[in-house]
Enzyme design. Structure first.
Site, PDB file in Angstrom:
ATOM      1  N   HIS A 183       0.848  -1.315  -0.089  1.00 24.97           N
ATOM      2  CA  HIS A 183       0.078   0.042  -0.024  1.00 24.97           C
ATOM      3  C   HIS A 183       0.993   1.263  -0.131  1.00 24.97           C
ATOM      4  CE1 HIS A 183      -3.233  -2.924   0.665  1.00 24.97           C
ATOM      5  NE2 HIS A 183      -2.581  -3.217   1.827  1.00 24.97           N
ATOM      6  N   GLU A 240      -1.151   1.555   7.712  1.00 27.05           N
ATOM      7  CA  GLU A 240      -0.609   0.365   7.400  1.00 27.05           C
ATOM      8  C   GLU A 240       1.040   0.363   7.086  1.00 27.05           C
ATOM      9  OE1 GLU A 240      -0.500  -3.904   5.015  1.00 27.05           O
ATOM     10  OE2 GLU A 240      -2.373  -2.800   5.201  1.00 27.05           O
ATOM     11  N   HIS A 270       3.362  -6.731   4.651  1.00 34.51           N
ATOM     12  CA  HIS A 270       2.078  -6.097   5.133  1.00 34.51           C
ATOM     13  C   HIS A 270       1.624  -6.520   6.538  1.00 34.51           C
ATOM     14  CE1 HIS A 270       0.062  -5.596   0.922  1.00 34.51           C
ATOM     15  NE2 HIS A 270       1.030  -6.555   0.678  1.00 34.51           N
ATOM     16  N   GLU A 278       1.988 -11.278   6.506  1.00 37.55           N
ATOM     17  CA  GLU A 278       1.019 -10.449   7.318  1.00 37.55           C
ATOM     18  C   GLU A 278       1.461 -10.571   8.667  1.00 37.55           C
ATOM     19  OE1 GLU A 278      -1.286  -8.727   6.299  1.00 37.55           O
ATOM     20  OE2 GLU A 278      -2.406  -9.277   4.471  1.00 37.55           O
TER      21      GLU A 278
END
Length: 368
Positions: free
Chosen positions: A11, A28, A84, A151
């Protein structure tokens, strides 16, 4: 040998990506960026590594996924790493854990995921959510090289956010990625103009009585990896505690932990899922089960069914440590017994449906 590592923070920051933030408004990308910067820093300590960063290092734009994968493919990257941090509902909750995605069907992708995940898991110190199928994820699906997406933890978790707000943890996560990559390629570390091989993973160097590859009771737990874990897994399999999904792959994940717990139950020792000296001795002396059902012939037992065969099933589950706290061995097949059957099936590595049948009977007779 020169290896090309493509890496990117998921992102963008500064509101460049809608959503993708904590309930308190932290982006994030800010967490992802710290992990990527650390990974690049530590990767540069190894010989023969070229690095391409795929996101906008300023965080002011969210580079399209197609642009990222096209750059990596055109450059001829050897691996692709995407960093992430997760989210669930967007409001604070107690969900938690670290997970890593890869392309199921790629043996190299699986190996890369296992090596990185084991190390990153230790860095975050959160629950192991495992390595997972990522074939649906754009950067996993559209890259020509082994690719993983990590993640690290949940941004909307009251548990995980403490880790994400700790720069030391994020630095350690970046270092873990670098070490996983180094182990994957067998990279050598720069050291005053000379080089030395990168250190093997901690678990593969644990040793008692001088052995670094054979398990003789050294303590192993979820997240460990290496030849010594593979040796332990082979012993489990040889004693009838199957690992149907991954086999003896050298990675101590959820499946191996379930098999260790099943072995501990079968041999009558404390059940904690950690393989150590007591588990080793118990397995070494274990010769299988002589138990056989007298009343149950293996036919499927349905919900609501009653009889001696149901009570015999319940007695067997209780003997193996699967609790029936409300009704006990009452001879009635209900939800409590079905839940105990599910837990056993999961530990045994067979189909999990809570319905006892021939396969469940065979596994129950083959335990302790």
């Amino acid at each position: 040998m020169v290896v090309k590592v493509a890496i990117g923070a998921g992102h963008g920051g500064f509101g460049a990506t809608p959503g993708k933030r904590t309930p308190d408004g932290e982006y994030e990308w800010d967490f992802n960026n710290k992990v990527v910067l650390a990974a690049i820093k530590y990767l540069k300590q190894y010989q023969g590594v070229e690095i391409m960063r795929l996101d906008d290092p300023s965080g002011k734009t969210d580079v399209p996924l197609s642009t990222r994968t096209n750059k990596a493919n055109t450059w001829g990257a050897d691996i692709y790493v995407s960093c992430h941090h997760n989210a669930n509902t967007g409001v604070w909750g107690d969900w938690t854990g670290t997970e890593t995605f890869y392309y199921v069907g790629s043996a190299k992708g699986k190996k890369l995921a296992q090596l990185i995940h084991a190390k990153v898991l230790k860095a975050y110190g959160l629950r192991d959510r495992g390595i997972k199928r990522g074939n649906h994820l754009y950067v996993i699906k559209n890259t020509k090289m082994p690719a993983v997406l990590i993640e690290g933890g949940f941004m909307d978790s009251t548990i995980d956010i403490k880790k994400l707000r700790d720069d030391k943890v994020l630095d350690a996560a970046g270092k873990a990625i670098a070490e996983g990559v180094a182990e994957y390629f067998g990279l050598k570390k720069k050291m005053g103009g000379q080089s030395k091989p990168s250190k093997p993973s901690k678990s593969s160097t644990k040793s008692s009585k001088g052995s670094s590859t054979k398990w003789t009771g050294q303590i192993l737990r979820k997240g460990d990896s290496g030849p010594i874990v593979r040796s332990m897994q082979n012993m489990l399999i040889s004693k009838g505690f199957s690992l149907p999904k991954f086999g003896a792959d050298g990675h101590f994940g959820d499946e191996t932990e379930r098999a260790v717990r099943a072995a501990q139950r079968a041999t009558g020792i404390p059940v904690d899922g950690i393989a150590g000296p007591q588990t080793y001795r118990a397995l070494r002396n274990y010769s299988g089960s002589s138990f056989r059902f007298r009343h149950w012939n293996g036919s499927v037992i349905r919900n609501g069914e009653r009889g001696k065969h149901v009570k015999e099933l319940q007695d067997r589950l209780l003997a193996l440590g699967y609790k029936l706290p409300k009704y006990g061995a009452d001879g009635v097949m209900g939800s409590e017994t079905a839940n105990a059957v599910r837990k056993f099936q999961r530990d045994a590595g067979i189909k999990v449906d809570g319905i006892p049948g021939p396969e469940t009977k065979k596994s129950l007779e083959g335990r302790g």
